[in-house]
Design a protein around this motif. Structure first.
Motif, PDB file in Angstrom:
ATOM      1  N   ARG A  27      17.137 -13.231   4.689  1.00 49.15           N
ATOM      2  CA  ARG A  27      17.564 -11.803   4.849  1.00 49.15           C
ATOM      3  C   ARG A  27      19.257 -12.218   4.980  1.00 49.15           C
ATOM      4  O   ARG A  27      19.953 -11.249   4.378  1.00 49.15           O
ATOM      5  CB  ARG A  27      17.017 -10.987   5.805  1.00 49.15           C
ATOM      6  N   ASN A  28      19.492 -12.719   5.741  1.00 50.06           N
ATOM      7  CA  ASN A  28      21.049 -13.193   6.124  1.00 50.06           C
ATOM      8  C   ASN A  28      21.608 -13.833   4.711  1.00 50.06           C
ATOM      9  O   ASN A  28      22.753 -13.191   4.453  1.00 50.06           O
ATOM     10  CB  ASN A  28      21.353 -13.863   7.247  1.00 50.06           C
ATOM     11  N   PHE A  29      21.190 -14.730   4.149  1.00 45.02           N
ATOM     12  CA  PHE A  29      21.495 -15.258   3.013  1.00 45.02           C
ATOM     13  C   PHE A  29      21.761 -14.018   1.765  1.00 45.02           C
ATOM     14  O   PHE A  29      22.835 -14.052   1.114  1.00 45.02           O
ATOM     15  CB  PHE A  29      20.625 -16.156   2.491  1.00 45.02           C
ATOM     16  N   CYS A  30      20.708 -13.330   1.740  1.00 42.88           N
ATOM     17  CA  CYS A  30      20.907 -12.069   0.686  1.00 42.88           C
ATOM     18  C   CYS A  30      21.872 -11.322   1.066  1.00 42.88           C
ATOM     19  O   CYS A  30      22.557 -10.702   0.186  1.00 42.88           O
ATOM     20  CB  CYS A  30      19.425 -11.586   0.576  1.00 42.88           C
ATOM     21  N   LEU A  31      22.096 -10.923   2.168  1.00 43.30           N
ATOM     22  CA  LEU A  31      23.322  -9.798   2.920  1.00 43.30           C
ATOM     23  C   LEU A  31      24.341 -10.639   2.550  1.00 43.30           C
ATOM     24  O   LEU A  31      25.402  -9.769   1.744  1.00 43.30           O
ATOM     25  CB  LEU A  31      23.059  -9.534   4.155  1.00 43.30           C
ATOM     26  N   ARG A  32      24.845 -11.831   2.789  1.00 42.07           N
ATOM     27  CA  ARG A  32      25.966 -12.412   2.353  1.00 42.07           C
ATOM     28  C   ARG A  32      26.135 -12.543   1.047  1.00 42.07           C
ATOM     29  O   ARG A  32      27.349 -12.410   0.238  1.00 42.07           O
ATOM     30  CB  ARG A  32      26.074 -13.688   2.882  1.00 42.07           C
ATOM     31  N   HIS A  33      25.360 -12.676   0.038  1.00 40.47           N
ATOM     32  CA  HIS A  33      25.383 -12.832  -1.415  1.00 40.47           C
ATOM     33  C   HIS A  33      25.331 -11.514  -2.264  1.00 40.47           C
ATOM     34  O   HIS A  33      25.193 -11.649  -3.563  1.00 40.47           O
ATOM     35  CB  HIS A  33      24.686 -14.091  -1.852  1.00 40.47           C
ATOM     36  N   GLY A  34      24.865 -10.659  -1.375  1.00 46.25           N
ATOM     37  CA  GLY A  34      24.521  -9.049  -2.273  1.00 46.25           C
ATOM     38  C   GLY A  34      23.425  -9.308  -2.949  1.00 46.25           C
ATOM     39  O   GLY A  34      23.380  -8.381  -4.207  1.00 46.25           O
ATOM     40  N   THR A  35      22.318  -9.718  -2.663  1.00 47.41           N
ATOM     41  CA  THR A  35      20.947  -9.888  -3.490  1.00 47.41           C
ATOM     42  C   THR A  35      19.925  -8.905  -2.789  1.00 47.41           C
ATOM     43  O   THR A  35      20.093  -8.769  -1.618  1.00 47.41           O
ATOM     44  CB  THR A  35      20.703 -11.347  -3.631  1.00 47.41           C
ATOM     45  N   SER A  36      18.909  -8.718  -3.687  1.00 49.41           N
ATOM     46  CA  SER A  36      17.897  -8.107  -3.318  1.00 49.41           C
ATOM     47  C   SER A  36      16.821  -9.221  -2.848  1.00 49.41           C
ATOM     48  O   SER A  36      16.932 -10.486  -3.094  1.00 49.41           O
ATOM     49  CB  SER A  36      17.134  -7.439  -4.251  1.00 49.41           C
ATOM     50  N   LEU A  37      15.690  -8.891  -2.200  1.00 50.00           N
ATOM     51  CA  LEU A  37      14.978  -9.796  -1.829  1.00 50.00           C
ATOM     52  C   LEU A  37      13.361  -9.459  -1.958  1.00 50.00           C
ATOM     53  O   LEU A  37      12.797  -8.215  -1.536  1.00 50.00           O
ATOM     54  CB  LEU A  37      14.914 -10.208  -0.028  1.00 50.00           C
ATOM     55  N   PHE A  38      12.476 -10.233  -2.530  1.00 51.90           N
ATOM     56  CA  PHE A  38      10.967  -9.898  -2.993  1.00 51.90           C
ATOM     57  C   PHE A  38      10.151 -10.967  -2.563  1.00 51.90           C
ATOM     58  O   PHE A  38      10.310 -12.103  -2.854  1.00 51.90           O
ATOM     59  CB  PHE A  38      10.752  -9.362  -4.379  1.00 51.90           C
ATOM     60  N   TYR A  39       9.198 -10.773  -1.760  1.00 48.19           N
ATOM     61  CA  TYR A  39       8.064 -11.676  -1.287  1.00 48.19           C
ATOM     62  C   TYR A  39       6.770 -11.536  -2.381  1.00 48.19           C
ATOM     63  O   TYR A  39       6.405 -10.201  -2.420  1.00 48.19           O
ATOM     64  CB  TYR A  39       7.385 -11.455   0.122  1.00 48.19           C
ATOM     65  N   THR A  40       6.538 -12.324  -3.198  1.00 47.46           N
ATOM     66  CA  THR A  40       5.332 -12.015  -4.222  1.00 47.46           C
ATOM     67  C   THR A  40       4.387 -13.052  -4.194  1.00 47.46           C
ATOM     68  O   THR A  40       4.350 -14.017  -3.648  1.00 47.46           O
ATOM     69  CB  THR A  40       6.058 -12.053  -5.623  1.00 47.46           C
ATOM     70  N   SER A  41       3.225 -12.543  -4.531  1.00 50.26           N
ATOM     71  CA  SER A  41       1.948 -13.515  -4.703  1.00 50.26           C
ATOM     72  C   SER A  41       1.483 -13.188  -6.056  1.00 50.26           C
ATOM     73  O   SER A  41       0.547 -12.059  -6.095  1.00 50.26           O
ATOM     74  CB  SER A  41       1.330 -13.603  -3.558  1.00 50.26           C
ATOM     75  N   VAL A  42       1.349 -14.008  -7.171  1.00 54.33           N
ATOM     76  CA  VAL A  42       0.681 -13.650  -8.328  1.00 54.33           C
ATOM     77  C   VAL A  42      -0.839 -13.956  -8.007  1.00 54.33           C
ATOM     78  O   VAL A  42      -1.276 -13.003  -8.859  1.00 54.33           O
ATOM     79  CB  VAL A  42       1.365 -14.740  -9.423  1.00 54.33           C
ATOM     80  N   LYS A  43      -1.163 -14.978  -7.247  1.00 51.07           N
ATOM     81  CA  LYS A  43      -2.757 -14.936  -7.009  1.00 51.07           C
ATOM     82  C   LYS A  43      -3.240 -13.775  -6.433  1.00 51.07           C
ATOM     83  O   LYS A  43      -4.250 -13.530  -6.886  1.00 51.07           O
ATOM     84  CB  LYS A  43      -2.728 -16.164  -6.012  1.00 51.07           C
ATOM     85  N   GLU A  44      -2.764 -12.999  -5.456  1.00 49.29           N
ATOM     86  CA  GLU A  44      -3.243 -11.960  -4.830  1.00 49.29           C
ATOM     87  C   GLU A  44      -2.608 -10.721  -5.342  1.00 49.29           C
ATOM     88  O   GLU A  44      -2.632  -9.629  -4.798  1.00 49.29           O
ATOM     89  CB  GLU A  44      -2.836 -12.041  -3.440  1.00 49.29           C
ATOM     90  N   ASP A  45      -1.631 -10.983  -6.341  1.00 49.20           N
ATOM     91  CA  ASP A  45      -0.930  -9.527  -6.913  1.00 49.20           C
ATOM     92  C   ASP A  45      -0.170  -8.869  -6.066  1.00 49.20           C
ATOM     93  O   ASP A  45      -0.503  -7.673  -5.962  1.00 49.20           O
ATOM     94  CB  ASP A  45      -2.105  -8.889  -7.888  1.00 49.20           C
ATOM     95  N   LYS A  46       0.598  -9.358  -5.321  1.00 47.97           N
ATOM     96  CA  LYS A  46       1.385  -8.775  -4.077  1.00 47.97           C
ATOM     97  C   LYS A  46       2.890  -8.379  -4.871  1.00 47.97           C
ATOM     98  O   LYS A  46       3.479  -9.488  -5.033  1.00 47.97           O
ATOM     99  CB  LYS A  46       1.461  -9.271  -2.953  1.00 47.97           C
ATOM    100  N   ASN A  47       3.238  -7.297  -4.728  1.00 44.83           N
ATOM    101  CA  ASN A  47       4.764  -7.009  -5.159  1.00 44.83           C
ATOM    102  C   ASN A  47       5.178  -7.248  -6.708  1.00 44.83           C
ATOM    103  O   ASN A  47       6.449  -7.010  -7.017  1.00 44.83           O
ATOM    104  CB  ASN A  47       5.780  -7.563  -4.189  1.00 44.83           C
ATOM    105  N   CYS A  48       4.232  -7.748  -7.467  1.00 48.38           N
ATOM    106  CA  CYS A  48       4.646  -8.105  -8.834  1.00 48.38           C
ATOM    107  C   CYS A  48       5.061  -6.562  -9.698  1.00 48.38           C
ATOM    108  O   CYS A  48       6.051  -6.460 -10.404  1.00 48.38           O
ATOM    109  CB  CYS A  48       3.376  -8.837  -9.443  1.00 48.38           C
ATOM    110  N   ASP A  49       4.110  -5.773  -9.502  1.00 52.23           N
ATOM    111  CA  ASP A  49       4.451  -4.316 -10.293  1.00 52.23           C
ATOM    112  C   ASP A  49       5.693  -3.796  -9.622  1.00 52.23           C
ATOM    113  O   ASP A  49       6.657  -3.355 -10.282  1.00 52.23           O
ATOM    114  CB  ASP A  49       3.343  -3.570 -10.078  1.00 52.23           C
TER     115      ASP A  49
END
Length: 501
Positions: free
Chosen positions: A258-280
């Motif tokens: 999260r500190n890395f994403c803050l410094r570079h101005g990025t979003s962050l997503f944790y995903t799992s295709v196997k368990e279909d988490k956050n893909c949609d």
């Protein structure tokens, strides 16, 4: 005087009437202009089509799930992995306008040798219309620091190599900063797909009212929308079982990225295709950032394997909440000091030793020498060696325990119990059993008279004489009589066959 006063009165009345008429016309014109403006705005919004020049560039090491992630966003069940620079597309539909377009997707191979292909996917033409996805895998969290820094470096060097107009580059950086400054989670009661709602949301904050960037935000501004995607979060349970990871380790990993994403101005997503988490949610967020479609999901930080941090939401204060549960580790620790790579295990090979064949010419030369010597020398064969050793064992001296045993006679394979000569096979079988049972010399008939004139007394394995019981003597006598009968039957059959011939 009276005429002048009447004239002035009429003149004043005409002026008032003219003024009232003018105001009425102006009000009608303003009203007409207002409705025209509204109709023009609605018409403009309704006729706006989704642009077809947008694209996504996916970067990340091999085995981080890039192809599988894009296939999930496409709705493809069986992804096909390519090499070098892959191209795909995602169908994007605006349900409110009933409009559809295709979002181009470029997936670069994780091999550093393929970075020269970047100019096909990101160039001067599509720089302002490209979103970048950086992927890392939860199966190897110890490699995140090196991987993310490496790909940010590759991306920055490539952007510097582009012949971009400085004004265009500065405008892209300012746009990204404005996105961070104008982020808000305030919802409204309008239809989430309404273009009016979208316009109000985008224009609700004036530039003068923008808040300053939070501390440490956008230190590195490349002018591109970047989304960091952590794939295969279902592997967290394996990290807990096999590598003894605890909640503190996952909190430390989350606060670092999260500190890395803050410094570079990025979003962050944790995903799992196997368990279909956050893909949609990732699909909806991409369409929100690229096409301005609505995205009303707030940040998610409760579930450790389904984190979602939109660009502009995070801050150092929010990240510091994770420090409360970190007791054995500190946020100041270096990442690789806490998240260490496990010792490499040497793979056990089940392959057999490779057999080196003899050179053909050398083999023929050796055979020629053997032929010159008269063909007396033969190569040693393992089968012949085993056969020779077995034969030596058979021809060796007998032990005292095997003195009365004789080898069974070789049986002709043509003689089977179904043939006329099959009784000879039975005779040989019973004869061998009698020889094994008896203690006398091999080949001696059972029950033969001993030198003393009585029934022979067989010897035991230790060489001593012992008298057989009457029952055993009777059984052997019956067996001998049966053998005599079989022998006479065989002889009779042979005589008959010879007389017929």
């Amino acid at each position: 005087m009276a005429l002048d006063s009447v004239t002035q009165t009429m003149t004043g009345s005409n002026a008032l009437t003219s003024s009232f008429t003018t105001k009425k016309k102006d009000a009608a014109a303003d009203k007409e202009n207002l409705w025209s403006a509204i109709l023009n705005e609605v018409q403009t919004q309704g006729s706006t089509k989704l642009p077809s020049n947008k694209s996504v560039l996916v970067l990340g090491d091999n085995a981080t799930g890039k192809t599988t992630l894009i296939a999930k966003l496409q709705g493809v069940e069986d992804p096909k992995k390519g090499s070098g620079l892959e191209y795909a597309y995602i169908d994007v539909k605006d349900e409110y306008r009933d409009d559809m377009t295709r979002l181009s997707v470029w997936v670069l191979d994780g091999d550093p040798g393929h970075t020269n292909l970047l100019h096909y996917a990101l160039n001067e033409t599509n720089y302002a219309h490209t979103l970048v996805i950086l992927t890392v895998s939860m199966t190897q969290p110890w490699g995140w620091l090196e991987q993310l820094n490496q790909w940010i470096k590759v991306l920055a060097q490539h952007i510097e190599s582009l012949q971009l107009d400085p004004k265009e580059k500065e405008a892209a950086r300012q746009r990204l900063a404005t996105t961070w400054q104008s982020y808000c989670e305030v919802g409204d009661d309008l239809d989430p797909g309404s273009p009016v709602k979208r316009t109000m949301h985008n224009n609700s904050i004036d530039e003068d009212d923008l808040l300053p960037l939070t501390e440490d935000a956008l230190i590195t501004n490349l002018g591109l929308d970047i989304v960091v995607v952590v794939t295969k979060t279902d592997y967290m349970s394996t990290l807990e079982k096999e590598y003894e990871y605890r909640d503190e380790h996952f909190d430390f990993i989350q606060q670092w990225i999260r500190n890395f994403c803050l410094r570079h101005g990025t979003s962050l997503f944790y995903t799992s295709v196997k368990e279909d988490k956050n893909c949609d949610l990732l699909y909806k967020y991409l369409t929100h950032r690229i096409y301005g479609l609505p995205f009303r999901t707030p940040a998610l930080v409760v579930e450790k394997d389904a984190v979602l941090i939109p660009a502009g939401w995070d801050s150092l204060k929010k990240i510091s909440i994770l420090y409360e549960n970190m007791h054995a580790v500190k946020a100041e620790n270096h990442y690789t000091d806490i998240i260490k790579a496990p010792p490499t295990r040497k793979a056990v090979s089940n392959r057999e030793a490779e057999v080196q064949t003899e050179d053909e010419q050398a083999f023929l030369a050796r055979q020629q020498e053997i032929l010159k010597q008269g063909g007396q020398v033969r190569g040693e064969s393992p089968l012949r060696s085993q056969g020779a050793s077995a034969g030596a064992n058979k021809s060796g001296p007998r032990t005292p325990g095997s003195a009365g045993q004789s080898s069974p006679k070789k049986i002709d394979p043509k003689l089977t119990p179904a043939t006329p000569g099959g009784e000879g096979v039975l005779a040989n079988f019973f004869n061998s059993l009698l020889h094994k049972k008896s203690g006398g010399p091999a080949g001696g008939p059972a029950g033969a008279a001993s030198p003393g004139g009585g029934v022979g007394t067989p010897r035991t394995s230790n060489g001593t004489d012992s008298l057989l019981t009457a029952e055993k003597i009777s059984v052997r006598s019956d067996a001998a009589a049966e053998l005599d009968r079989l022998a006479r039957s065989v002889k009779k059959d042979i005589d008959l066959s010879q007389s017929e011939c």
